[in-house]
Design a protein around this motif. Structure first.
Motif, PDB file in Angstrom:
ATOM      1  N   MET A   1       0.854  -1.193   0.000  1.00  0.00           N
ATOM      2  CA  MET A   1       0.000   0.000   0.000  1.00  0.00           C
ATOM      3  C   MET A   1       0.889   1.242   0.000  1.00  0.00           C
ATOM      4  O   MET A   1       1.929   1.296   0.667  1.00  0.00           O
ATOM      5  N   LEU A   2       0.466   2.247  -0.730  1.00  0.00           N
ATOM      6  CA  LEU A   2       1.081   3.571  -0.704  1.00  0.00           C
ATOM      7  C   LEU A   2       0.059   4.535  -0.134  1.00  0.00           C
ATOM      8  O   LEU A   2      -1.103   4.524  -0.555  1.00  0.00           O
ATOM      9  N   ARG A   3       0.475   5.376   0.808  1.00  0.00           N
ATOM     10  CA  ARG A   3      -0.480   6.291   1.420  1.00  0.00           C
ATOM     11  C   ARG A   3       0.236   7.529   1.937  1.00  0.00           C
ATOM     12  O   ARG A   3       1.466   7.566   2.072  1.00  0.00           O
ATOM     13  N   GLY A   4      -0.545   8.532   2.246  1.00  0.00           N
ATOM     14  CA  GLY A   4       0.044   9.754   2.775  1.00  0.00           C
ATOM     15  C   GLY A   4      -0.982  10.850   2.915  1.00  0.00           C
ATOM     16  O   GLY A   4      -2.145  10.708   2.526  1.00  0.00           O
ATOM     17  N   GLY A   5      -0.537  11.946   3.487  1.00  0.00           N
ATOM     18  CA  GLY A   5      -1.390  13.111   3.653  1.00  0.00           C
ATOM     19  C   GLY A   5      -0.531  14.357   3.567  1.00  0.00           C
ATOM     20  O   GLY A   5       0.608  14.360   4.033  1.00  0.00           O
ATOM     21  N   PHE A   6      -1.062  15.382   2.967  1.00  0.00           N
ATOM     22  CA  PHE A   6      -0.291  16.625   2.830  1.00  0.00           C
ATOM     23  C   PHE A   6      -1.254  17.779   2.632  1.00  0.00           C
ATOM     24  O   PHE A   6      -2.432  17.586   2.282  1.00  0.00           O
ATOM     25  N   SER A   7      -0.740  18.982   2.876  1.00  0.00           N
ATOM     26  CA  SER A   7      -1.553  20.187   2.722  1.00  0.00           C
ATOM     27  C   SER A   7      -1.495  20.655   1.275  1.00  0.00           C
ATOM     28  O   SER A   7      -0.417  20.821   0.702  1.00  0.00           O
ATOM     29  N   ILE A   8      -2.670  20.877   0.711  1.00  0.00           N
ATOM     30  CA  ILE A   8      -2.733  21.470  -0.622  1.00  0.00           C
ATOM     31  C   ILE A   8      -2.640  22.985  -0.499  1.00  0.00           C
ATOM     32  O   ILE A   8      -1.868  23.640  -1.185  1.00  0.00           O
TER      33      ILE A   8
ATOM     34  N   PRO B   1      -3.291  26.094   2.940  1.00  0.00           N
ATOM     35  CA  PRO B   1      -3.474  26.123   4.401  1.00  0.00           C
ATOM     36  C   PRO B   1      -4.882  25.723   4.848  1.00  0.00           C
ATOM     37  O   PRO B   1      -5.083  25.386   6.007  1.00  0.00           O
ATOM     38  N   ARG B   2      -5.834  25.754   3.941  1.00  0.00           N
ATOM     39  CA  ARG B   2      -7.214  25.437   4.316  1.00  0.00           C
ATOM     40  C   ARG B   2      -7.675  24.075   3.830  1.00  0.00           C
ATOM     41  O   ARG B   2      -8.800  23.675   4.141  1.00  0.00           O
ATOM     42  N   VAL B   3      -6.863  23.392   3.068  1.00  0.00           N
ATOM     43  CA  VAL B   3      -7.278  22.097   2.516  1.00  0.00           C
ATOM     44  C   VAL B   3      -6.133  21.100   2.635  1.00  0.00           C
ATOM     45  O   VAL B   3      -5.007  21.398   2.254  1.00  0.00           O
ATOM     46  N   GLU B   4      -6.444  19.947   3.186  1.00  0.00           N
ATOM     47  CA  GLU B   4      -5.474  18.856   3.238  1.00  0.00           C
ATOM     48  C   GLU B   4      -6.030  17.671   2.450  1.00  0.00           C
ATOM     49  O   GLU B   4      -7.229  17.441   2.433  1.00  0.00           O
ATOM     50  N   MET B   5      -5.123  16.950   1.853  1.00  0.00           N
ATOM     51  CA  MET B   5      -5.530  15.784   1.072  1.00  0.00           C
ATOM     52  C   MET B   5      -4.897  14.532   1.653  1.00  0.00           C
ATOM     53  O   MET B   5      -3.749  14.565   2.085  1.00  0.00           O
ATOM     54  N   ASN B   6      -5.651  13.460   1.715  1.00  0.00           N
ATOM     55  CA  ASN B   6      -5.083  12.176   2.121  1.00  0.00           C
ATOM     56  C   ASN B   6      -5.450  11.132   1.088  1.00  0.00           C
ATOM     57  O   ASN B   6      -6.482  11.229   0.427  1.00  0.00           O
ATOM     58  N   TYR B   7      -4.602  10.143   0.959  1.00  0.00           N
ATOM     59  CA  TYR B   7      -4.845   9.121  -0.043  1.00  0.00           C
ATOM     60  C   TYR B   7      -4.265   7.787   0.432  1.00  0.00           C
ATOM     61  O   TYR B   7      -3.370   7.753   1.292  1.00  0.00           O
ATOM     62  N   ALA B   8      -4.786   6.734  -0.100  1.00  0.00           N
ATOM     63  CA  ALA B   8      -4.241   5.386   0.130  1.00  0.00           C
ATOM     64  C   ALA B   8      -4.586   4.554  -1.088  1.00  0.00           C
ATOM     65  O   ALA B   8      -5.755   4.510  -1.497  1.00  0.00           O
ATOM     66  N   THR B   9      -3.584   3.936  -1.668  1.00  0.00           N
ATOM     67  CA  THR B   9      -3.825   3.052  -2.803  1.00  0.00           C
ATOM     68  C   THR B   9      -3.097   1.740  -2.545  1.00  0.00           C
ATOM     69  O   THR B   9      -2.001   1.742  -1.973  1.00  0.00           O
ATOM     70  N   TYR B  10      -3.693   0.645  -2.924  1.00  0.00           N
ATOM     71  CA  TYR B  10      -3.161  -0.646  -2.493  1.00  0.00           C
ATOM     72  C   TYR B  10      -3.382  -1.719  -3.547  1.00  0.00           C
ATOM     73  O   TYR B  10      -4.247  -1.607  -4.424  1.00  0.00           O
ATOM     74  N   PHE B  11      -2.584  -2.746  -3.421  1.00  0.00           N
ATOM     75  CA  PHE B  11      -2.740  -3.960  -4.211  1.00  0.00           C
ATOM     76  C   PHE B  11      -2.652  -5.127  -3.241  1.00  0.00           C
ATOM     77  O   PHE B  11      -1.745  -5.189  -2.407  1.00  0.00           O
ATOM     78  N   SER B  12      -3.584  -6.036  -3.365  1.00  0.00           N
ATOM     79  CA  SER B  12      -3.625  -7.170  -2.443  1.00  0.00           C
ATOM     80  C   SER B  12      -3.537  -8.466  -3.226  1.00  0.00           C
ATOM     81  O   SER B  12      -4.102  -8.585  -4.312  1.00  0.00           O
ATOM     82  N   THR B  13      -2.828  -9.418  -2.673  1.00  0.00           N
ATOM     83  CA  THR B  13      -2.679 -10.709  -3.329  1.00  0.00           C
ATOM     84  C   THR B  13      -3.618 -11.733  -2.707  1.00  0.00           C
ATOM     85  O   THR B  13      -4.086 -11.563  -1.583  1.00  0.00           O
TER      86      THR B  13
ATOM     87  N   THR C   1      -9.417   8.271  -1.235  1.00  0.00           N
ATOM     88  CA  THR C   1      -8.868   9.623  -1.123  1.00  0.00           C
ATOM     89  C   THR C   1      -9.886  10.506  -0.421  1.00  0.00           C
ATOM     90  O   THR C   1     -11.094  10.232  -0.451  1.00  0.00           O
ATOM     91  N   GLY C   2      -9.376  11.520   0.230  1.00  0.00           N
ATOM     92  CA  GLY C   2     -10.264  12.422   0.955  1.00  0.00           C
ATOM     93  C   GLY C   2      -9.692  13.819   1.023  1.00  0.00           C
ATOM     94  O   GLY C   2      -8.475  14.013   0.963  1.00  0.00           O
ATOM     95  N   LEU C   3     -10.582  14.779   1.104  1.00  0.00           N
ATOM     96  CA  LEU C   3     -10.191  16.171   1.302  1.00  0.00           C
ATOM     97  C   LEU C   3     -10.663  16.598   2.682  1.00  0.00           C
ATOM     98  O   LEU C   3     -11.834  16.416   3.026  1.00  0.00           O
ATOM     99  N   PHE C   4      -9.720  17.132   3.463  1.00  0.00           N
ATOM    100  CA  PHE C   4     -10.052  17.572   4.817  1.00  0.00           C
ATOM    101  C   PHE C   4      -9.892  19.088   4.899  1.00  0.00           C
ATOM    102  O   PHE C   4      -8.863  19.628   4.500  1.00  0.00           O
ATOM    103  N   PHE C   5     -10.910  19.727   5.417  1.00  0.00           N
ATOM    104  CA  PHE C   5     -10.903  21.179   5.582  1.00  0.00           C
ATOM    105  C   PHE C   5     -10.748  21.470   7.074  1.00  0.00           C
ATOM    106  O   PHE C   5     -11.714  21.326   7.834  1.00  0.00           O
ATOM    107  N   PRO C   6      -9.550  21.845   7.534  1.00  0.00           N
ATOM    108  CA  PRO C   6      -9.313  21.981   8.977  1.00  0.00           C
ATOM    109  C   PRO C   6     -10.160  23.066   9.638  1.00  0.00           C
ATOM    110  O   PRO C   6     -10.459  22.965  10.819  1.00  0.00           O
ATOM    111  N   GLY C   7     -10.524  24.102   8.890  1.00  0.00           N
ATOM    112  CA  GLY C   7     -11.314  25.179   9.493  1.00  0.00           C
ATOM    113  C   GLY C   7     -12.656  24.684  10.014  1.00  0.00           C
ATOM    114  O   GLY C   7     -12.899  24.665  11.228  1.00  0.00           O
TER     115      GLY C   7
END
Lengths: 108, 382
Positions: free
Chosen positions: B192-199, B201-213, B230-236
């Protein structure tokens, strides 16, 4: 009869949701925490925030990220918290900045 | 007036010491007394900088050496479904082992039993069920990417990955749509590859993509599939919206998708969560508001520990029957009340009514949940 009961329960649920939403809009018990971050965010962007601003920003990040899923735990020792925050970075996809600020807040 | 009184009392407390009348009668000379005072002053001068230095020395947060951690969710839930009692003890230990600055090995297992009355109605019987929820190695490659390998929780929707632990969930019953795309185990074996980062200051993006056997090994079984969330988070306003998708790479190569929504208004203790999921096995949604009475107008000290929860959900059967999903169209309403003794110990209770074409039934739950967390070594910075 079953459908009527279901509709009644559905109406009750929606009424409760509306009631809670109204309470959310009317409530003000966290307003202090919510208003402070605007200043702290600006300070973070400029890289000149002092320790107090960092703590406030850390608390805001904690409530915004960790508080979305669970209650605020009591604070843990620094080395233990460093592990937990790494775990939560993966689990809750915290940003790098969130992780640093929350770690600082939770170890002070 | 108050300042005057405090000043007077302070002066009166100093009088005996200033005169020294209570020291001389026990045989200590004035020279000895002065020497003692000097020694005390020297000690103070030596000690104050040391204390001040210790208090002002900041922690180097980038170089704190993490220590392995043991945590566990423990619970005992009594459920009455359709009048039949079930006793559900559960222990879910979590081990976190950090390696270096970028690695983490983490695992969670679940040991639980569903004790129910046997057909003869005497006592309770059940078997101990064991499951490896996840056993994964994480590598934090950079601020935007974490690589995970092993057995991991399926990142589909929000309940399975974020809200499933017994000490986190507000209602102890699973949502009806939980098995959609996550299956009975809720986990996959792969990468799985995943992470979160700020787009911004008011919007953060998170994602996770995976392959399963494909794995048919008992307790770590999984399907062969690929997916992402994937998701968009608005901290305000503290709002998150997102979506999930999964494509099965075996059998009928079916797709599943879903959406999730979370809102925690900053001004109050409300949590509002909702999910929708759809696959060829069925579709449905749940909406769950939870409100902690931190600002109640009466009995605030007692009521601030109380949380009220509701959940409404519907499930509609699909074209292919899945053993883990209801076989009939089902609607369910639940209302619960939780009491937090502390942040890690709580009493949970709920009442629900399930409506299905095959018959309706009540669902009651009562129980206690507990979360423990311990460092496996020195937790403080040396």
């Amino acid at each position: 009869m079953t459908a009527r009961r279901y509709v009644t329960c559905g109406i009750l649920t929606l009424a409760m949701a509306l009631f809670l939403t109204a309470g959310a809009l009317a409530g003000n018990d966290r307003s202090g925490t919510a208003n402070a971050p605007a200043t702290a965010t600006t300070a973070a962007a400029s890289g000149k925030q002092d320790e107090a601003a960092l703590r406030i920003e850390g608390e805001r990040r904690f409530r915004a990220n960790c508080g979305r899923c669970h209650q605020a735990p009591h604070k843990f020792p620094p080395r233990m918290m460093a592990t937990i925050i790494r775990h939560m970075r993966v689990r809750a996809t915290l940003t790098d900045e969130d992780m640093r600020l929350i770690l600082q807040y939770m170890t002070q | 007036m108050r300042l005057d009184l405090e000043g007077t009392s302070g002066t009166s407390r100093k009088k005996p010491g200033v005169r020294g009348s209570r020291i001389r009668p026990i045989g200590i000379t004035r020279a000895a007394s002065q020497m003692a005072m000097r020694c005390l002053a020297v000690l103070c001068l030596l000690g104050i900088p040391a204390v001040a230095c210790a208090q002002s020395e900041p922690l180097d947060f980038d170089n704190i050496k993490p220590v392995p951690v043991f945590s566990a969710g423990v619970g005992f839930i009594t459920a009455f479904q359709g009048g039949t009692p079930n006793l559900d003890p559960l222990v879910s230990p979590v081990i976190l082992v950090p390696l270096g600055q970028n690695w983490l090995i983490e695992s969670r297992d679940t040991f639980e039993s569903d004790l129910a009355p046997p057909p003869d109605g005497i006592g309770y019987k059940g078997v101990l069920e064991k499951e490896v929820d996840y056993l994964q190695v994480d590598y934090i490659a950079n601020p935007y990417l974490t690589v995970t390998v092993g057995r991991f929780l399926t990142p589909f929707g929000i309940f399975n990955e974020r809200l499933y632990p017994i000490w986190i969930r507000d209602l102890q019953s699973d949502p009806l749509i939980l098995p959609i795309a996550t299956g009975p185990s809720g986990a996959q074996t792969g990468a799985m590859l995943r992470g979160g980062f700020s787009i911004t200051p008011r919007v953060e993006m998170n994602y996770a993509t995976y392959f399963s056997t494909l794995s048919t090994i008992n307790r770590i079984d999984s399907d062969r599939d690929a997916g992402f969330r994937t998701g968009l988070f608005f901290p305000g306003p503290r709002v998150e919206i997102g979506g999930s998708f999964q494509h099965l790479l075996q059998d009928d190569h079916s797709n599943a998708f879903g959406f999730h929504f979370e809102w925690q208004p900053p001004s109050t203790s409300l949590d509002l969560r909702a999910e929708y999921a759809r696959s060829h096995n069925g579709s449905g949604y749940w909406i769950e508001p939870a409100y902690k009475l931190t600002n109640a107008p009466i009995w605030r000290h007692e009521l601030r520990h109380v949380q009220l929860v509701g959940r409404m959900q519907q499930f509609f059967t699909g074209t292919v029957v899945d053993d883990d999903l209801p076989v009939l169209n089902t609607n369910m309403f639940e209302f619960g009340m939780n009491y937090y003794f502390r942040d890690d110990i709580r009493f949970v209770s709920s009442y629900g009514r399930q409506f299905a074409t095959g018959g309706n039934e009540n669902v009651w739950t009562l129980g206690l949940t507990y979360r423990v967390a311990l460092p496996l070594g020195h937790g403080d910075v040396q």
